[in-house]
Structures are given as structure tokens and as C-alpha cells.
Design an enzyme around this catalytic site. Structure first.
Site, PDB file in Angstrom:
ATOM      1  N   HIS A   1     -10.511  -3.783  -3.351  1.00 44.86           N
ATOM      2  CA  HIS A   1     -10.433  -4.894  -3.857  1.00 44.86           C
ATOM      3  C   HIS A   1     -12.443  -4.924  -5.196  1.00 44.86           C
ATOM      4  O   HIS A   1     -13.047  -3.935  -5.183  1.00 44.86           O
ATOM      5  CB  HIS A   1     -10.865  -5.697  -3.852  1.00 44.86           C
ATOM      6  CG  HIS A   1      -8.771  -6.085  -2.916  1.00 44.86           C
ATOM      7  ND1 HIS A   1      -7.535  -5.898  -3.120  1.00 44.86           N
ATOM      8  CD2 HIS A   1      -8.445  -6.794  -1.969  1.00 44.86           C
ATOM      9  CE1 HIS A   1      -6.499  -5.722  -2.902  1.00 44.86           C
ATOM     10  NE2 HIS A   1      -7.406  -6.552  -1.756  1.00 44.86           N
TER      11      HIS A   1
ATOM     12  N   SER B   1       0.800  -1.297  -0.166  1.00 41.80           N
ATOM     13  CA  SER B   1      -0.020  -0.305  -0.246  1.00 41.80           C
ATOM     14  C   SER B   1       0.564   1.334  -0.120  1.00 41.80           C
ATOM     15  O   SER B   1       1.857   1.402   1.088  1.00 41.80           O
ATOM     16  CB  SER B   1      -0.857   0.119   0.956  1.00 41.80           C
ATOM     17  OG  SER B   1      -1.647  -1.116   1.496  1.00 41.80           O
TER      18      SER B   1
ATOM     19  N   ALA C   1      -6.317   2.801   1.952  1.00 38.98           N
ATOM     20  CA  ALA C   1      -8.059   2.912   2.210  1.00 38.98           C
ATOM     21  C   ALA C   1      -8.001   3.623   3.715  1.00 38.98           C
ATOM     22  O   ALA C   1      -8.897   4.583   3.628  1.00 38.98           O
ATOM     23  CB  ALA C   1      -8.136   1.590   2.472  1.00 38.98           C
TER      24      ALA C   1
END
Length: 282
Positions: A153, A59, A112
Site C-alpha cells: 500500500h 490477493s 507480497a
């Protein structure tokens, strides 16, 4: 002699698509052998903090914690260009209400998660959060274990099938606040223990794998389907198109600027420990 390198990526259709040529031996990589290690992104983020893998998907949020060990490869980016992680619930909830609700999140090092804190304008310690495996977030919301869920996702395409609605699309919000820049979600990194020449060779091989998949899209999508949870060919192809595209071939200056803003804002809000100097393999 062959040099064996560990390559970590998630068991998701976009990563499977990206590495199709490499996994099937369709991309020349003289002197290099890649051991594909498939694990969820939170696990890969954690492994990167320990420097365990030679090459890994991470990430962008996690890069703030591993930049001392890893350099960003110029290809392999996942960018939310007008879309991205979503906050979903059984009924639409506004930002003020969500600040007081229990939210299921897919991991504290995911991009996120950082975007959620930026959108809510609250650090995690002031929120009621529960870490749940990303593929169990729908269940957590439906069961009442959480009031809302932060989905990543393919959940971004299938949430309506679960009877849920979108409270906020964090990719859309980011673009509106940042001159249309995409929300930087994920990237590929290579360990700095390897000399610069080897890092460049790795970068070239991975870029060729991505280009090969884009050039042979139907075959690459078919390969990716085995990793597509509850998705048929059309939906998998749509998901792949969201996250494997021109941004994936090269971040470009806009992509780099978006990462600078994303991690810079995280630092300014006290959400990451230090300001980042981005290091890309040229």
C-alpha cells in the site's frame, strides 16, 4: 426486483478511487444493488476461502486457494509495473542477511508474502516471520520487534519518512526476471454460484466504474483522500496512478501471463498446493 450483492474491497485510496462511481451511484447498474464492505486485504482473502462475499478484492496469491469458488473478473487488477512491495529496514541488508533476520509481513495470503518467499528462495517455514497488520509494520521495525518489514500500500511511498531504507523492491525484481512483466498483486473475483450471465453483468458494471474514475480523476481522487493515511492530494494521486491504470481496466495477455508465471513458480517451489488454471469472466 433489485438483487443485492456484497462487494468487498480494502479501505485504501486505490480501491476507493476504483469504486468511486459505483459507491456514489454515478454508474448505472439496473437491477443490481451493491453493499460495499471495507476490510483489509488479509481479512478479505480469508473470507474468500469461505466463499462469504459475492464479489471481492483478493490477493493474486490468495486466488490459488479460492479458484474453486471464484472466477477472476477481467478488470480491477493491481499490478506492480516495475515497482511493488518492498522490504525495508533501518539499514540496507542483502538477501543472505535477510534470510536470517526477523521480518514483519502483512499477511500470509498476500501476494507480497508469496513474492518474498520467491525472492528469498526459502519457504516460510525456513524464515523468521511475524504477521503484523500492514499499517503497523513501520512501528514493528522502528521498535526493534522486527529487523525488517515487508510493506504494501502507501508505505511504498512513505517509508523514507520513517527513517527506513529499501533492501529490495519485489516488483522491480520480478520484472527484471520475467521479461518486463508486471508483478500481479491483486484482482477482483466473483462467486461461481452466480450464473454466467450475471457474472458478465457484474464485470461490465465494475469496468464502467473504473473507467468513470479515470475519466473524472480529480473528483475520484478527492473521494479517495478520505482513505489516504498520511497522504495529501499529490501523494494520493501518485499512489492511485501506480495501481489504477490500463492494467486495471483489463489484464490483457501480458497480465494473464504474469499471473500464470507467478502462481506457477509458487507451485513449482512448493509454496502453493496445486497448479492453477485461470478462469476469467469474459
Amino acid at each position: 426486483m433489485m438483487m443485492k450483492l456484497t462487494l468487498g474491497h480494502s479501505p485504501d485510496p486505490d480501491d476507493a478511487f476504483m469504486f468511486y462511481g459505483l459507491a456514489k451511484g454515478l454508474i448505472p447498474a439496473p437491477g443490481l444493488e451493491f453493499e460495499h464492505i471495507l476490510q483489509d486485504i488479509q481479512t478479505l482473502n480469508e473470507r474468500a476461502t469461505r466463499g462469504e462475499l459475492d464479489i471481492s478484492a483478493v490477493s493474486i496469491h490468495a486466488y490459488a486457494y479460492v479458484s474453486d469458488r471464484y472466477a477472476l473478473l477481467p478488470s480491477g487488477a493491481s499490478m506492480g509495473d516495475g515497482y511493488g512491495p518492498m522490504i525495508v529496514a533501518g539499514a540496507k541488508l542483502d538477501r543472505d542477511t535477510l534470510r536470517k533476520k526477523r521480518i514483519a509481513v502483512p499477511g500470509t495470503m498476500t501476494s507480497a508474502f508469496l513474492a518474498l518467499q520467491l525472492w528469498l528462495e526459502r519457504p516460510a517455514r525456513e524464515l523468521n516471520l511475524e504477521v503484523v497488520p500492514f499499517d503497523q509494520i513501520f512501528r514493528a521495525v522502528r521498535s526493534g520487534r522486527a529487523d525488517a518489514g515487508l510493506i504494501i500500500h502507501e508505505g511504498q511511498l512513505t517509508y523514507a519518512n520513517e527513517g527506513l531504507v529499501v533492501c529490495a523492491d519485489l516488483g522491480k525484481w520480478w520484472g527484471e526476471k520475467n521479461d518486463g512483466l508486471p508483478l500481479p498483486l491483486g484482482g477482483n473475483v466473483v462467486h461461481k454460484r452466480h450464473p454466467l450471465g450475471l457474472r458478465k453483468r457484474i464485470a461490465e458494471v465494475l469496468a464502467r466504474s473504473i473507467q468513470f474514475s479515470l475519466d473524472h480523476r480529480p473528483a475520484a481522487v478527492q473521494h479517495a483522500l478520505k482513505y489516504a493515511r498520511d497522504m495529501g492530494t499529490d501523494l494520493a494521486d501518485r499512489f492511485v496512478g501506480m495501481y489504477v491504470n490500463h492494467w486495471t481496466l483489463d489484464y490483457g495477455e501480458k497480465g494473464r501471463e504474469s499471473i500464470r508465471r507467478f502462481l506457477g513458480l509458487g507451485f513449482e517451489r512448493g509454496l502453493i498446493p496445486h497448479r492453477q488454471e485461470l478462469e476469467f469472466v469474459s
